[in-house]
Structure formats: structure tokens, C-alpha cells
Enzyme design. Structure first.
Site, PDB file in Angstrom:
ATOM      1  N   LEU A  96       0.842  -1.199   0.000  1.00 36.56           N
ATOM      2  CA  LEU A  96       0.000   0.000   0.000  1.00 36.56           C
ATOM      3  C   LEU A  96       0.880   1.253   0.000  1.00 36.56           C
ATOM      4  CD1 LEU A  96      -2.758   1.421   0.326  1.00 36.56           C
ATOM      5  CD2 LEU A  96      -2.629   0.994   2.777  1.00 36.56           C
TER       6      LEU A  96
ATOM      7  N   GLY B  88      23.664   2.086  32.092  1.00 33.30           N
ATOM      8  CA  GLY B  88      24.791   2.915  31.691  1.00 33.30           C
ATOM      9  C   GLY B  88      25.378   2.419  30.380  1.00 33.30           C
TER      10      GLY B  88
ATOM     11  N   GLU C  85       1.766   0.876  10.363  1.00 35.40           N
ATOM     12  CA  GLU C  85       0.334   0.648  10.581  1.00 35.40           C
ATOM     13  C   GLU C  85      -0.328   1.839  11.273  1.00 35.40           C
ATOM     14  OE1 GLU C  85      -1.069  -3.157  11.357  1.00 35.40           O
ATOM     15  OE2 GLU C  85       0.630  -4.182  10.435  1.00 35.40           O
ATOM     16  N   GLY C  86       0.095   3.012  10.897  1.00 38.05           N
ATOM     17  CA  GLY C  86      -0.475   4.243  11.448  1.00 38.05           C
ATOM     18  C   GLY C  86       0.404   4.783  12.559  1.00 38.05           C
TER      19      GLY C  86
END
Lengths: 396, 372
Positions: A130, A352, A376-377
Site C-alpha cells: 500500500l 549505563g 500501521e499508522g
């Protein structure tokens, strides 16, 4: 018990077993997977050592993840956290990607029979494309085009961050058939590997983290596919078409979001559990006040991961009950990944300079975790979605 | 009287450091990381500017910049690349300590550092556990005409090659800060192998175990060295490292801001969304606050080297590093997926700031906040 966040005993047992296995059998390969930017060559043998069914795509005969009374989506949360607790390389080796799930969600019965059912039966890798170089969050900006040319759809464009794209047997590619239609013009197309014009530009990106995941840059250059490869569209009987699927794709993404939050929780919990005994062994080096501060930090970090889990459960119970809440899914995804980053960083700081050394996996998990608030957003997008439940479309 | 105008030296040096950072340091950042060393030509050019070798002219150097000029150098080189900046500056720290507190004989050895670009020196300061310099567990014990040094140092630059390695510890008899100057190869210095770190590879960080007995002449400034003055300079080294991180934070915010003005989502540049621009604005506010604090505390330390500045330095360092960590994180977040791949430098800054933050961290100063 009503209104309880306690998982059923069988699911707890399954998740604990999965977590212990992932830690003892898979984690030892974590550094190698990171450095070689891929799963270990003997991944099948490693997975074979699992004492419980994992739902492997390559060996479906070994069984699916069991069904628990908690619900399938709650089970996924426990599953994702537990398997990622060992390391991030493990879970992508189980499944063949999510392209087939998109076929299942968007396809006509005929398409499901052709591209989904066989994957379920014999296993196999599929991918979902996409995102493009020019957009991520705003999925209405799909610039890849699919133009009909007689008996073919001709696909042109670039797709990036396509997990498994380089080796999947097919990629479900989102492309627009008509830019004038905006989001309504976006459709999903099954593009089989080896189709002329389907080029893998970069098999795996050079990434900050999750280097073992194959994240491909793909290019479609006059890539012609049969008409029937447009998902949800029946070429012979248009009246049987089930829609363009754009919303469906996003819907499928939304319910996967808490799973990604669970991945982040798995890494953060692993970090706490790795540093806690090391710190305890070093307690004598701290002043009593500082040791109190260390203990308080560990306590606060454990507590905040529990908060993340509860939001995840709230979200996925709605899916299991058939009334999924995009807002709760967004809240879950907005909460845990960013929190996990801070938890892992704090684990590093408490140790540390030893904490940033490649002797330990903390530095790796810090790198791995960053993507979980992005893919995914992003956290920003999740906040817009949550905000819209309060103020509607004004949120932005 | 308040006077917020930098003097001429500070302005000129800051500008020079920024130009070196832009033209030389920033473009070499990836090379330095891959090679786990600053490329020779880059090191030579930075060295020739005199910015990072604070040695007096009588010892062949170009002079020691003032305390605020040094802060500006650290910030501006950090703006270019925290890895190269830290390598150069941490090498300089040894010269700074020896120049300020060494005996005549120790200072005369600075000529080599000032004239040999191949030299690498370091200060072994940090121990973890949130310890400030006055609390160091490494003991520097004077036993007759010898001095015995025992302890473990972490986050030591050029751990395997530093010559000299200046080790800072405390005198078990008095509790006062002391340091010893150890030539490379001193018996009893054991370098713990480090397979690499999250970032700052060019500084070749490592841990060092020490059980060393050397003549008392190795004590920095000799047996009668002024511990208060030494402590004050050590505190300034911490502030300088924090300043490097502030420079990196600023660069990350600038880079992300520029990206956000060009990247379009939902019909407009993402910079126009408060969810994107506000974290960067928060970072800018805090960078201003952090830089001002570093300047103010440095001034206080310089004005009264005998004073107790542990709290003020601890606060300033802790704040600056926390700001840098968050700003660089938000830099990656602003770029989203593009920030996660190495095509952009924000991921390198994210790793570098976290590495710096781990060096000098005190859990008392910065409790974990479950703020989400």
C-alpha cells in the site's frame, strides 16, 4: 468473572510456554538475524523445537494456534507479545505475510478460492503493498495506477516498506483505476511474482531496526495482469462485485494495530526482564537512594506496560464481540509503542554504557521498537482517530 | 549584570565550528560510523582548525578557547555529527585536563598531542551507577612514592588505544577527586572487549578494568594537586558532552522541520498539523532552555571552582541529554517510515543521543514517568 482483565488459565499457560520457548530457542539467534538482515538459515529447525502449535504457514500440519475461550483476537495479543518477547525475527517466519488475508477480506468467492484457500492449505508467502515513497499515513494518496487495456490491467508505480515483497508468491497491490474518483478509485490487485514488469528494486531496506524483516521496495513498470486479478470485482458478472476494498483494507489494518502494540510490549517486557537481574547483581554499586530510584523505575515501567496490555484487551474484545472499535484500536496503538520505546531506553540508561553495548540486545530492541510507533499508522494518526470520537472531523 | 551577548571569541569560534560541521563533519558521518573511526582526512582537517586541541601556544598548540567557546564548539560540532564530534572532543578532554592541572612535565607532553594528528588520548571518567565525579568508586591511592589505581571505567573513548589515558577517581584517604595520567600500555590496564555500540562507533567506546601501580609522578598535578580545581574541570567535561547532544538535537529538529514543510499528507504539508509541529516546537523550547542552563552552570563552575556544583551540573546534564533524546526521537517520528531507513540521518541521531544519555545518567535526577 465479569469485567476482568485476567486471561484464562489455558491461554496464560500457552502464552507462558510460547514466551519461554521464544526466549530459550529463538533469542540466541537475535544478534545474527540483525547482522545478517534476515532470519537464521535454520529457522525451520528452530521452529520445529516449539512445544506448542504456532500456526506455521510452512508446516500447517503442525497445527494452528489453539482456540481459547478468551476469544481469537485476545489470543492474538497474548501470542504476539509472547513470541516477540524472544526477539523480533521470529514471528514473520511463521506466516506468509498478510496478502492472503486481504484477498479473504476483499475478494469474491472465486478469488478467495484461487488465492486464499491454497495458501491456507499448503502455506506460502504473500505480501501487501500500500505505502509508496510519496505517502504513508494518508492512504488516499495512492499514485500507483491500474489502467485497463483490453484483457489486462496494466499497473505502474512504486511501493515501499512491503514486508516480504521480494519473495512473496503474489503481492496485493493497491492502485487507483481513476484518480478523479479519489479514495473510491483505489482498488487492490493480485500481482503474481514473476509477472513481467514486476521488479524488486531493493529486496531489503537498510533500516534502523527490524533488520531481519524483509522490507522491499517494488516497482511496477507496465506490469500487465489478468482482469480477474482485481479484488472484489467480478469481470464476468459485475453485479457480483463486492466493492473496491479500500475501506476494507484500512479496516483490516485497524484491527491489526493492537497486535503491533503487543509486539512493542513484548520487547519492552523482555528489556525489563533482562536488566532487572543484572541491576540486582550490581545493587552494591548504587547508593541506597539511587537503588530506590532504580527500583521505582522498574516498578513504574512494569506498571505502564500493564496499562498498555489492558488497553489492548479493551480494543480486541470489541473485535471478538463483532463490534470492533477503531478508536480503541487506535488508543492501543497510540499508547504502547511509544511507551515501549521509553521503557527500553530507560533500561539502557539504568545500565549505563553497558546498556548500549552490543553485548546485550537492549540496543537492538531500542532500534527495533522505533518502527512500532510508525508502521500501521503513526502515533499522530492514532491520536487523530481517537480525537475524532470526541470532536469529529475537526480533529487533525 | 546580565549580559547575554557572546564575546567576539565565542562568536567567531562558534561560526568556525559550524562551518566545519556543515562542510566536513556532517558529510562524513556515515563513513565514520561504518569505519568505526573518523576518516583520516576528516580528522586532519578538524585537527588543523585547532578547535579540538585546546593546548597552550607554549606547548605547540593554538591556545585554549574559553569555557563558553568550548561549549559552542561542542554544540556546533555535535550539530554536524555526534560521532565525529565526540571522538574529537573526548580526545581534547585529556589535553584540557592536563593543560589545566598537570605538572610542568605532564604539560610538556602535550606537545605531542598538539602536533601529531595521529595521537588519540582520552579521559576515563564514567562508571555508571549514576555516580557524579565526587562519588567515583575508582580509587587513586597514594602509597609512598607510588600510586595505586583500582576500579572499572565504562564508556571510555579509544579504550584500547588512548595515549595517554587520564583516569579520574577519588582518593580513599581523603575522598577528594584525583586523576592519573597513564601512557598506553601501562601494566594493569585491561580493556574489556566491546563488540560495538548503539552508536558513536568512531569513538571506540569500551570498558577498562584498572589495577595499576605507577610512580606518584603519574598523578595529575602531582601529590599536591588542587582537588577542587580538578573537580571543577571534570564537571565542565560533562557539560561539554551534554552540549554536543544539544547540537545534535537542534540538527534533528531542523532537519525534521524542513522535511515536514515538504511532505504532503491529507492535502497539506504535514508541518501544518499541530501533532507534527508541536513536538518540534517543544524540542526547540527545551533546546533553548538546555543551552542556557549549560552556559549558566559553566559560568558558575568557572567563577567558583571550589564551590559545590554537583547538583547544578547534574541537573543541567540530565536535562540536556533528556531533551536530546526526545528531540532526536521526534525527528525520526516526524519522518515516519523514511526516518526509519538510513537514507536519512535522523536514525543516526536517535541512536547517538540515546548513547550519550546512557553515559551520564542519574536515576535520581530523572525518574521514569508513566506519562502516557
Amino acid at each position: 468473572m465479569s469485567y476482568s482483565f485476567t486471561l484464562s488459565r489455558p491461554l496464560q499457560d500457552y502464552a507462558r510456554t510460547l514466551r519461554e520457548w521464544s526466549t530459550t530457542e529463538c533469542r540466541p539467534y537475535a544478534r545474527q538475524a540483525d547482522e545478517q538482515k534476515g532470519r537464521p538459515e535454520n529457522w525451520r529447525e528452530i521452529l520445529d523445537t516449539a512445544p506448542i502449535p504456532l500456526g506455521r504457514a510452512d508446516k500447517p500440519e503442525l497445527g494452528q494456534v489453539p482456540t481459547f475461550e478468551d476469544g481469537d483476537w485476545i489470543t492474538k495479543l497474548a501470542f504476539y507479545e509472547a513470541i516477540n518477547y524472544g526477539d523480533v525475527w521470529v514471528h514473520p517466519t511463521l506466516g506468509g505475510g498478510i496478502g492472503d488475508l486481504v484477498v479473504k477480506a476483499l475478494g469474491t468467492p472465486k478469488q478467495v478460492a484461487e488465492w486464499y484457500d491454497p495458501i491456507q492449505q499448503r502455506g506460502g508467502a504473500t505480501a501487501f503493498a500500500l505505502t509508496e515513497p510519496g505517502f504513508g499515513s494518508d492512504t488516499s494518496m495512492v499514485a500507483t495506477t491500474a489502467v485497463r487495456d483490453n484483457d489486462s490491467w496494466v499497473v505502474n508505480g512504486s511501493k515501499m516498506y512491503c514486508t516480504g515483497g521480494a519473495f512473496a508468491e503474489y503481492v496485493v497491490v493497491f492502485a487507483t483505476v481513476d484518480k478523479e474518483l479519489g479514495a473510491r478509485g483505489i482498488n487492490a490487485f493480485v500481482v503474481p511474482r514473476g509477472t513481467p514488469g514486476f521488479n524488486v528494486v531493493k529486496e531489503n531496506e537498510d533500516k534502523l531496526g527490524i533488520r531481519s524483516w524483509t522490507t522491499s521496495l517494488l516497482e511496477f513498470d507496465d506490469c500487465a495482469i489478468p482482469l480477474e486479478n482485481r479484488l472484489g470485482w467480478d469481470v464476468d458478472h459485475p453485479e457480483n462485485s463486492v466493492g473496491n476494498g479500500y475501506g476494507g483494507a484500512l479496516g483490516a489494518l485497524a484491527f491489526n494495530r493492537p497486535n503491533m502494540a503487543a509486539l512493542a510490549i513484548g520487547l519492552a517486557q523482555a528489556s525489563i526482564d533482562v536488566v532487572t537481574p543484572i541491576l540486582k547483581g550490581q545493587q552494591a554499586g548504587f547508593t541506597p537512594q539511587r537503588w530506590s530510584a532504580v527500583e521505582r523505575d522498574l516498578e513504574a515501567m512494569n506498571a505502564t506496560l500493564e496499562r498498555g496490555r489492558r488497553i489492548n484487551y479493551l480494543a480486541q474484545v470489541t473485535v471478538d464481540r463483532g463490534r470492533p472499535s477503531r478508536s480503541l484500536a487506535a488508543a492501543a496503538k497510540g499508547f504502547a509503542p511509544e511507551t515501549a520505546e521509553r521503557v527500553i531506553r530507560r533500561c539502557i540508561e539504568l545500565l549505563g554504557p553497558e546498556g548500549v553495548s552490543k553485548e546485550l540486545l537492549l540496543e537492538k530492541w531500542y532500534r527495533d521498537s522505533k518502527i512500532m510507533d510508525i508502521f500501521e499508522g503513526s502515533g499522530q494518526v492514532q491520536r487523530i482517530i481517537v480525537g475524532r470520537t470526541l470532536v469529529g472531523g475537526l480533529a487533525g | 549584570m546580565i549580559d547575554l551577548e557572546p564575546d567576539e571569541e565565542q562568536v567567531e569560534i562558534a561560526a568556525l565550528a559550524r562551518s566545519i560541521a556543515d562542510e566536513l563533519v556532517a558529510p562524513s558521518a556515515r563513513d565514520a560510523e561504518y569505519a568505526a573511526a573518523v576518516p583520516d582526512d576528516v580528522w586532519l582537517k578538524v585537527f588543523e582548525t585547532g578547535l579540538v586541541m585546546p593546548v597552550a601556544e607554549e606547548h605547540g598548540g593554538g591556545g585554549v578557547p574559553g569555557p563558553l567557546a568550548l561549549l559552542a564548539i561542542a554544540e556546533n560540532l555535535g550539530h554536524g555529527d555526534p560521532g565525529i564530534a565526540s571522538a574529537a572532543l573526548w580526545h581534547a578532554h585529556a589535553a584540557l585536563l592536563v593543560g589545566a592541572h598537570g605538572t610542568a612535565e605532564q604539560r610538556s607532553a602535550l606537545t605531542r598531542l598538539a602536533t601529531d594528528p595521529g595521537a588519540r588520548s582520552a579521559v576515563a571518567l564514567y562508571e555508571g551507577f549514576g555516580r557524579g565525579p565526587a562519588e567515583l568508586a575508582t580509587s587513586v591511592a597514594v602509597e609512598g612514592d607510588q600510586v595505586r589505581v583500582r576500579g572499572r571505567k565504562v564508556g571510555v573513548p579509544f579504550a584500547a588505544s588512548a595515549d595517554p589515558l587520564v583516569v579520574v577517581g577519588t582518593d580513599p584517604a581523603t575522598g577528594a577527586v584525583r586523576a592519573v595520567v597513564l601512557p598506553h600500555g601501562t601494566a594493569g590496564v585491561t580493556v574489556v572487549a566491546n563488540p560495538g555500540s548503539l552508536a558513536l562507533d568512531a569513538t571506540q567506546l569500551g570498558a577498562v578494568d584498572l589495577d595499576v601501580t605507577v610512580p606518584v609522578s603519574a598523578l595529575l598535578g602531582g601529590p599536591d594537586a588542587d582537588p577542587a580545581g580538578l573537580l571543577a574541570t571534570v564537571q565542565r567535561l560533562r557539560l561539554l558532552t551534554a552540549s554536543t547532544a544539544v547540537g545534535t538535537a537542534l540538527r534533528a529538529v531542523e532537519y525534521a522541520g524542513q522535511y515536514a514543510t515538504g511532505r504532503i499528507a491529507f492535502g497539506r504539508p504535514i508541518a501544518s498539523y499541530q501533532g507534527v509541529s508541536f513536538p518540534l516546537a517543544e524540542a526547540m523550547m527545551r533546546i533553548e532552555a538546555a543551552r542556557a542552563e549549560l552556559v549558566d552552570v559553566t559560568n558558575a563552575v568557572v567563577a567558583d571552582p571550589g564551590g559545590d556544583h554537583g547538583t547544578a551540573v547534574g541537573q543541567a546534564v540530565s536535562y540536556a541529554l533528556a531533551v536530546a533524546v526526545q528531540a532526536t526521537r521526534d525527528g525520526v517520528q516526524t519522518l515516519g517510515g523514511h526516518g526509519f531507513i538510513k537514507d536519512h540521518p535522523v536514525e543516526l541521531w536517535y541512536r547517538s543521543a540515546a548513547t550519550l544519555s546512557a553515559l551520564d545518567f542519574d536515576p535520581l535526577r530523572d525518574p521514569f514517568q508513566a506519562r502516557l
